[in-house]
Design a protein around this motif. Structure first.
Motif, mmCIF file in Angstrom:
data_model
loop_
_atom_site.group_PDB
_atom_site.id
_atom_site.type_symbol
_atom_site.label_atom_id
_atom_site.label_comp_id
_atom_site.label_asym_id
_atom_site.label_seq_id
_atom_site.Cartn_x
_atom_site.Cartn_y
_atom_site.Cartn_z
ATOM 1 N N GLU A 19 0.837 -1.194 0.000
ATOM 2 C CA GLU A 19 0.000 0.000 0.000
ATOM 3 C C GLU A 19 0.875 1.248 0.000
ATOM 4 N N GLY A 23 -4.720 1.792 3.161
ATOM 5 C CA GLY A 23 -5.700 0.934 2.493
ATOM 6 C C GLY A 23 -5.660 0.994 0.984
ATOM 7 N N SER A 43 -8.793 -0.530 -3.089
ATOM 8 C CA SER A 43 -8.958 -0.174 -1.681
ATOM 9 C C SER A 43 -9.146 -1.438 -0.855
ATOM 10 N N ASN A 44 -8.394 -1.515 0.234
ATOM 11 C CA ASN A 44 -8.505 -2.630 1.187
ATOM 12 C C ASN A 44 -8.433 -3.997 0.510
#
Length: 89
Positions: A19, A23, A43-44
C-alpha cells in the motif's frame, strides 16, 4: 456509506499488496484476452475504486485473471489522474 461499484471475487483478493496510502494500493491487471491495464487503484485489497484515464472499467471483473504490482505500482511516481468510480451516500 460507500457503495462500491467493483468488488473483486474472493480468489483475486490479495492481502499482500504493498500500500502507498492507508488501504490504497496501485496495481496492474491482466485479463483473459492478454490485455494489461495499469494504474488501477484498489482499496482494502478488495475493491477497484479508480483507474487512471478511465471513467468506467474497460473490462469485466470476470475477465481478470491476474492482479499484480510492478515497481511503479509499489511506489507510484504520480498519484493523479485517477477517476474514482464510487460515491458516498
Amino acid at each position: 456509506i460507500m457503495n462500491f461499484k467493483y468488488t473483486l471475487p474472493e480468489n483475486l483478493i490479495n492481502a499482500d499488496l504493498c500500500e502507498f496510502a492507508n488501504g490504497g494500493a496501485q496495481v496492474t491487471i491482466r485479463t483473459k484476452d492478454g490485455d494489461i491495464y495499469e494504474k488501477i487503484l484498489i482499496s482494502n485489497c478488495m475493491w477497484i475504486v479508480a483507474m487512471a484515464g478511465y471513467n468506467e472499467l474497460p473490462f469485466k471483473i470476470d475477465d481478470i485473471i491476474e492482479i499484480y504490482q510492478t515497481g511503479n505500482d509499489k511506489n507510484p511516481k504520480q498519484k493523479i489522474d485517477w477517476f474514482f468510480f464510487d460515491k458516498w451516500e
